[in-house]
Scaffold this motif. Structure first.
Motif, PDB file in Angstrom:
ATOM      1  N   ALA A  51       5.923   8.931  12.285  1.00  0.00           N
ATOM      2  CA  ALA A  51       5.962   7.501  12.616  1.00  0.00           C
ATOM      3  C   ALA A  51       7.405   7.006  12.507  1.00  0.00           C
ATOM      4  N   ALA A  52       7.804   6.095  13.349  1.00  0.00           N
ATOM      5  CA  ALA A  52       9.176   5.565  13.314  1.00  0.00           C
ATOM      6  C   ALA A  52       9.548   5.139  11.898  1.00  0.00           C
ATOM      7  N   GLY A  53      10.742   5.514  11.489  1.00  0.00           N
ATOM      8  CA  GLY A  53      11.214   5.212  10.136  1.00  0.00           C
ATOM      9  C   GLY A  53      12.431   6.063   9.863  1.00  0.00           C
ATOM     10  N   CYS A  54      12.901   6.073   8.628  1.00  0.00           N
ATOM     11  CA  CYS A  54      14.083   6.876   8.290  1.00  0.00           C
ATOM     12  C   CYS A  54      13.931   8.324   8.742  1.00  0.00           C
ATOM     13  N   PHE A  55      12.741   8.902   8.539  1.00  0.00           N
ATOM     14  CA  PHE A  55      12.585  10.332   8.798  1.00  0.00           C
ATOM     15  C   PHE A  55      12.695  10.684  10.273  1.00  0.00           C
ATOM     16  N   THR A  56      12.581   9.695  11.152  1.00  0.00           N
ATOM     17  CA  THR A  56      12.730  10.051  12.564  1.00  0.00           C
ATOM     18  C   THR A  56      14.156  10.518  12.835  1.00  0.00           C
ATOM     19  N   THR A  74       4.854   5.850  17.503  1.00  0.00           N
ATOM     20  CA  THR A  74       5.110   4.483  17.045  1.00  0.00           C
ATOM     21  C   THR A  74       4.696   4.382  15.578  1.00  0.00           C
ATOM     22  N   MET A  75       5.110   3.312  14.933  1.00  0.00           N
ATOM     23  CA  MET A  75       4.811   3.145  13.510  1.00  0.00           C
ATOM     24  C   MET A  75       3.310   3.067  13.235  1.00  0.00           C
ATOM     25  N   GLY A  76       2.560   2.558  14.185  1.00  0.00           N
ATOM     26  CA  GLY A  76       1.141   2.319  13.926  1.00  0.00           C
ATOM     27  C   GLY A  76       0.236   3.456  14.327  1.00  0.00           C
ATOM     28  N   GLY A 110       5.039   9.660   7.375  1.00  0.00           N
ATOM     29  CA  GLY A 110       5.098   8.210   7.568  1.00  0.00           C
ATOM     30  C   GLY A 110       5.748   7.543   6.383  1.00  0.00           C
ATOM     31  N   GLY A 111       6.542   6.531   6.630  1.00  0.00           N
ATOM     32  CA  GLY A 111       7.084   5.726   5.538  1.00  0.00           C
ATOM     33  C   GLY A 111       5.994   4.820   5.000  1.00  0.00           C
ATOM     34  N   ASP A 112       6.329   4.050   3.978  1.00  0.00           N
ATOM     35  CA  ASP A 112       5.304   3.185   3.395  1.00  0.00           C
ATOM     36  C   ASP A 112       5.004   1.990   4.298  1.00  0.00           C
ATOM     37  N   GLY A 113       5.983   1.538   5.063  1.00  0.00           N
ATOM     38  CA  GLY A 113       5.709   0.428   5.977  1.00  0.00           C
ATOM     39  C   GLY A 113       4.651   0.861   6.969  1.00  0.00           C
ATOM     40  N   SER A 114       4.822   2.054   7.498  1.00  0.00           N
ATOM     41  CA  SER A 114       3.839   2.600   8.412  1.00  0.00           C
ATOM     42  C   SER A 114       2.508   2.849   7.687  1.00  0.00           C
ATOM     43  N   THR A 115       2.563   3.538   6.553  1.00  0.00           N
ATOM     44  CA  THR A 115       1.357   3.981   5.869  1.00  0.00           C
ATOM     45  C   THR A 115       0.517   2.840   5.294  1.00  0.00           C
ATOM     46  N   CYS A 137       3.113  10.532   2.975  1.00  0.00           N
ATOM     47  CA  CYS A 137       3.782   9.229   2.978  1.00  0.00           C
ATOM     48  C   CYS A 137       4.967   9.333   2.027  1.00  0.00           C
ATOM     49  N   TYR A 138       6.177   9.165   2.561  1.00  0.00           N
ATOM     50  CA  TYR A 138       7.347   9.112   1.673  1.00  0.00           C
ATOM     51  C   TYR A 138       7.558   7.644   1.355  1.00  0.00           C
ATOM     52  N   ASP A 139       7.284   7.320   0.115  1.00  0.00           N
ATOM     53  CA  ASP A 139       7.176   5.918  -0.281  1.00  0.00           C
ATOM     54  C   ASP A 139       8.485   5.432  -0.897  1.00  0.00           C
ATOM     55  N   ASN A 140       9.317   4.777  -0.092  1.00  0.00           N
ATOM     56  CA  ASN A 140      10.544   4.189  -0.635  1.00  0.00           C
ATOM     57  C   ASN A 140      10.364   2.690  -0.868  1.00  0.00           C
ATOM     58  N   GLU A 141       9.116   2.263  -0.850  1.00  0.00           N
ATOM     59  CA  GLU A 141       8.724   0.926  -1.285  1.00  0.00           C
ATOM     60  C   GLU A 141       9.372  -0.206  -0.496  1.00  0.00           C
ATOM     61  N   ALA A 142       9.677   0.045   0.769  1.00  0.00           N
ATOM     62  CA  ALA A 142      10.181  -1.009   1.663  1.00  0.00           C
ATOM     63  C   ALA A 142      10.312  -0.427   3.071  1.00  0.00           C
ATOM     64  N   TYR A 143      10.521  -1.307   4.046  1.00  0.00           N
ATOM     65  CA  TYR A 143      10.869  -0.852   5.388  1.00  0.00           C
ATOM     66  C   TYR A 143      12.338  -0.444   5.346  1.00  0.00           C
ATOM     67  N   GLY A 144      12.585   0.855   5.183  1.00  0.00           N
ATOM     68  CA  GLY A 144      13.935   1.318   4.881  1.00  0.00           C
ATOM     69  C   GLY A 144      14.859   1.367   6.081  1.00  0.00           C
ATOM     70  N   ASN A 145      14.358   1.930   7.164  1.00  0.00           N
ATOM     71  CA  ASN A 145      15.193   2.219   8.328  1.00  0.00           C
ATOM     72  C   ASN A 145      15.834   0.963   8.905  1.00  0.00           C
ATOM     73  N   THR A 146      15.152  -0.152   8.758  1.00  0.00           N
ATOM     74  CA  THR A 146      15.649  -1.391   9.351  1.00  0.00           C
ATOM     75  C   THR A 146      16.373  -2.258   8.326  1.00  0.00           C
ATOM     76  N   GLY A 147      16.613  -1.715   7.119  1.00  0.00           N
ATOM     77  CA  GLY A 147      17.422  -2.457   6.155  1.00  0.00           C
ATOM     78  C   GLY A 147      16.660  -3.032   4.986  1.00  0.00           C
TER      79      GLY A 147
HETATM   80  C1  TPP Z   1       5.614  -1.942  15.773  1.00  0.00           C
HETATM   81  C2  TPP Z   1       7.028  -1.746  15.333  1.00  0.00           C
HETATM   82  N1  TPP Z   1       7.663  -2.730  14.673  1.00  0.00           N
HETATM   83  C3  TPP Z   1       8.933  -2.565  14.250  1.00  0.00           C
HETATM   84  C4  TPP Z   1       9.600  -1.394  14.484  1.00  0.00           C
HETATM   85  C5  TPP Z   1      11.042  -1.225  14.026  1.00  0.00           C
HETATM   86  N2  TPP Z   1      11.120  -0.251  12.944  1.00  0.00           N
HETATM   87  C6  TPP Z   1      11.572   0.997  13.130  1.00  0.00           C
HETATM   88  S1  TPP Z   1      11.639   1.903  11.744  1.00  0.00           S
HETATM   89  C7  TPP Z   1      11.101   0.590  10.823  1.00  0.00           C
HETATM   90  C8  TPP Z   1      10.966   0.699   9.336  1.00  0.00           C
HETATM   91  C9  TPP Z   1       9.869   1.596   8.931  1.00  0.00           C
HETATM   92  O1  TPP Z   1       9.632   1.461   7.565  1.00  0.00           O
HETATM   93  P1  TPP Z   1       8.795   2.546   6.766  1.00  0.00           P
HETATM   94  O2  TPP Z   1       7.562   2.910   7.486  1.00  0.00           O
HETATM   95  O3  TPP Z   1       8.636   2.080   5.364  1.00  0.00           O
HETATM   96  O4  TPP Z   1       9.716   3.828   6.786  1.00  0.00           O
HETATM   97  P2  TPP Z   1      11.217   3.957   6.271  1.00  0.00           P
HETATM   98  O5  TPP Z   1      12.074   3.317   7.289  1.00  0.00           O
HETATM   99  O6  TPP Z   1      11.291   3.279   4.948  1.00  0.00           O
HETATM  100  O7  TPP Z   1      11.456   5.404   6.219  1.00  0.00           O
HETATM  101  C10 TPP Z   1      10.857  -0.517  11.633  1.00  0.00           C
HETATM  102  C11 TPP Z   1      10.404  -1.829  11.145  1.00  0.00           C
HETATM  103  C12 TPP Z   1       8.911  -0.378  15.179  1.00  0.00           C
HETATM  104  N3  TPP Z   1       9.470   0.803  15.454  1.00  0.00           N
HETATM  105  N4  TPP Z   1       7.633  -0.589  15.585  1.00  0.00           N
END
Ligand code: TPP
Ligand code: SF4
Lengths: 312, 305
Positions: A51-56, A74-76, A110-115, A137-147
């Motif tokens: 799922a989109a996140g740091c690990f991508t 996608t994240m979802g 999946g990151g925690d935002g995704s999970t 789920c790699y849980d960094n306790e926030a949406y990491g990739n986007t700040g």
């Molecule tokens: C539906 C959707 N909303 C927003 C984004 C933008 N986006 C890309 S990565 C990311 C953060 C993901 O956070 P998390 O799942 O916790 O993983 P982490 O980045 O912490 O590894 C976001 C919000 C996206 N890709 N898809």
């Protein structure tokens, strides 16, 4: 007493690397530490569905760190993506187009935002259908990739980009961390575990044990994040250790819903963990938020009292 | 308009330094803008940030392609083609490099503009702040002095920006003291703006749309990330002290990037081409057999705890 059977000594950890260096992840990333150790048991015959996140960034074109395959979703929808991959493999095997010996494991990353948030319904569906896959789920306790924005995995009182200290919420995040372990467990998958890479033998053992089960194998990996949690990258293992030793991050597994704690910490005061990280600094400076710290301590105490009661 | 471009590695504070400069210029009565740019990369990877200020409204946006001043937070970036530190610089562009080396020493193997200044900001921070990387206040102060801003607005800007990052008041105080020293250590430069000979042309590309069938990337070479060396991310390198290692494997186990291998005698061998310098091994080594040494410029070694 829970006992490790496969991994008794540090030197049993395989030398071979399956997640190769040259990644764009932060120096000192605790999530990468967990994945690298997990991959030592999972091997290379894997399709990671990410799922989109740091690990991508582990497979950011034109480079990949994986010797096996990787698919971006996608994240979802990573668990839905995993369903598609699993089905395709099953069909190919049934038609004789892929020898059974060349089957691969399907692993969601999946990151925690995704999970905890965006992919929760997709995960629920996969659990309900008893999809044969791993979920990390790699849980960094926030949406990491986007700040580092607030996610439902962000713990109470942590400061994130979207939950700063404010007049209304001087202790920053007002919500409690969502209990995803119990949400997963309510679906009764055969295997669920929490892990922390500072406890590598516990982590390796759990991945080895999970291999025996068909169906969803769910992992929640503590992923200390120097960038988001604001501490020196060299302290990643120290932060993870204190998360476990204070009792904030219980190491446990659930086999067909039956929970066992795999390590019982002596439980240091939570301050030891909080003080190390900039995201909690406002709890100590300029004034000490005694109430907030006590609240965190009380919740940990209540958790472990319940564990002791259930064990008795 | 004055255009200042900052280059650093994620985590060093180039972005905050650029904000400090922007805020200081604004507090001095200029119109100002500042913005960072970074790719998907993280802490340690090259980042850039841009500050523009002037008396007239500034219509220009985005990356600064022709800087008047370039501030470099990490000397290793000068030779990193990905960082493009000198891109668009002209002969009269002022270049400031955080390095213990002299401008002539840097010039020995690099073609640089006429006005080059170096100060060992990291060394100063190490000695006086005891911090390893957050040099944003110091770089911001240097940049502000180079472009001729007064100290008072700079002081206010540092306070505001660090407060915004929830830095504790005593730490801000210390930063201010050291930032003032850095501010005083350089002189304002006579800025020549615009015109002149371009040293290396800026390449700006318009994004183009590709349909997914064509535009979706496929990588068919497994594990090729090793071609991408991340060794340049380090400020400090882990070094094995002979005779102290007891062969416990912990550095190998905890290394997130898998860049430590144990040799036949169970001694760690670090892959310096990829080690990002996180120092986890230095922190976790039970016998302090691994110590951190400052990259390139050598000298100071430290052990964790
Ligand atoms: C539906 C959707 N909303 C927003 C984004 C933008 N986006 C890309 S990565 C990311 C953060 C993901 O956070 P998390 O799942 O916790 O993983 P982490 O980045 O912490 O590894 C976001 C919000 C996206 N890709 N898809
Ligand atoms: S932001 Fe955190 S989780 Fe993401 S790559 Fe960096 S350390 Fe890892």
């Amino acid at each position: 007493m829970w006992q490790r059977e496969t991994f008794k000594k540090i030197k049993q950890i395989p030398r071979e690397e399956h997640v190769l260096p040259g990644t764009a992840l932060c120096a000192g990333c605790g999530g990468l530490e967990a994945l690298r150790l997990a991959a030592k048991v999972l091997g290379d015959h894997v399709v990671y569905v990410n799922a989109a996140g740091c690990f991508t960034m582990l497979a950011a074109y034109p480079y990949t760190s994986f010797k096996g395959s990787w698919l971006y979703t996608t994240m979802g929808s990573a668990p839905a993506g995993a369903q598609g991959v699993r089905d395709a493999l099953d069909v190919l095997i049934a038609k004789g187009k892929l020898p059974k010996s060349e089957d691969v494991k399907v692993v969601v990353l999946g990151g925690d935002g995704s999970t905890y948030d965006m992919a929760l319904s997709s995960t629920s569906g996969a659990l309900h259908r008893k999809l044969d896959f791993y979920y990390i789920c790699y849980d960094n306790e926030a949406y990491g990739n986007t700040g580092m924005q607030l996610s439902p995995a962000t713990p109470y009182a942590a400061r994130t980009a979207t939950s700063p200290c404010s007049v209304q919420h001087p202790a920053a995040t007002a919500q409690e961390k969502k209990n995803i372990f119990e949400i997963w467990r309510a679906h009764r998958p055969p295997y669920i575990a929490t892990v922390a890479p500072r406890y590598p033998l516990d982590l390796e053992e759990k991945f080895a044990r999970a291999a025996a089960f068909t169906g969803p194998k769910m992992f929640l990996a503590l992923s200390a994040c120097p960038t988001g949690w604001v501490y020196d990258p060299g302290e990643t293992p120290e932060v993870a250790k204190l998360a476990v030793e204070t009792g904030l991050w219980p190491l446990k597994e659930a086999i067909n819903g039956v929970v066992t704690h795999t390590y019982i910490p002596k439980r240091k005061p939570v301050e030891a963990y909080l003080k190390l990280q900039g995201r909690f600094r406002h709890l100590f400076e300029p004034t000490v938020h005694t109430d907030a710290i006590r609240h965190i301590q009380e919740r940990v105490d209540a958790y472990w009292q319940q564990v002791t009661k259930e064990q008795a | 308009m004055v255009a200042v471009r900052f280059h650093g590695r994620g985590g060093q504070g180039a972005k905050t330094a650029s904000r400090i400069l922007g805020t200081a210029a604004f507090l001095s009565g200029y119109v100002a803008q500042d913005s960072p740019i970074y790719g998907a990369e993280r802490r340690g990877a090259p980042v850039a940030a841009f500050t523009r200020f002037g008396r007239e409204p500034i219509r220009e946006r985005g990356a600064i392609t022709h800087p008047d001043v370039v501030v470099v937070a990490d000397a290793s970036l000068l030779e990193d083609p990905g960082a493009r530190v000198l891109e668009g610089a002209r002969a009269q562009t002022v270049l400031f490099v955080n390095s213990s080396l002299s401008p002539d020493a840097l010039r020995a193997h690099l073609s640089l503009p006429e006005q080059v200044m170096t100060r060992d900001v990291t060394g100063i921070a190490l000695q006086q702040l005891g911090q390893r990387e957050a040099i944003s206040a110091l770089l911001g102060a240097v940049a502000a002095r180079l472009v001729g801003l007064e100290w008072e607005p700079v002081r206010q800007a540092i306070t505001r920006e660090l407060e915004d990052l929830a830095v504790a008041p005593p730490v801000i105080e210390k930063n201010l003291t050291v930032a003032k020293q850095c501010y005083d250590s350089v002189e304002p430069t006579g800025l020549h703006k615009g015109g002149g000979q371009v040293i290396s042309a800026a390449a700006l590309h318009n994004p183009i749309y590709e349909p997914p069938t064509k535009g979706t990337a496929r990588i068919s070479a497994a594990g090729n990330s090793v071609l991408r060396e991340t060794g340049g991310w380090r400020t400090f390198r882990p070094v094995l002290v002979a005779g102290k290692c007891n062969g416990c494997w912990l550095c190998f186990v905890y290394c997130p990037d898998g860049v430590i291998a144990m040799n036949q005698d169970d001694r760690p061998v670090v892959d310096y081409a990829h080690c990002k310098g996180c120092q986890i091994c230095v922190h976790e080594c039970p016998t302090h057999a691994l110590v951190a040494e400052r990259e390139q410029e050598g000298g100071e070694a430290w052990t964790a705890k």
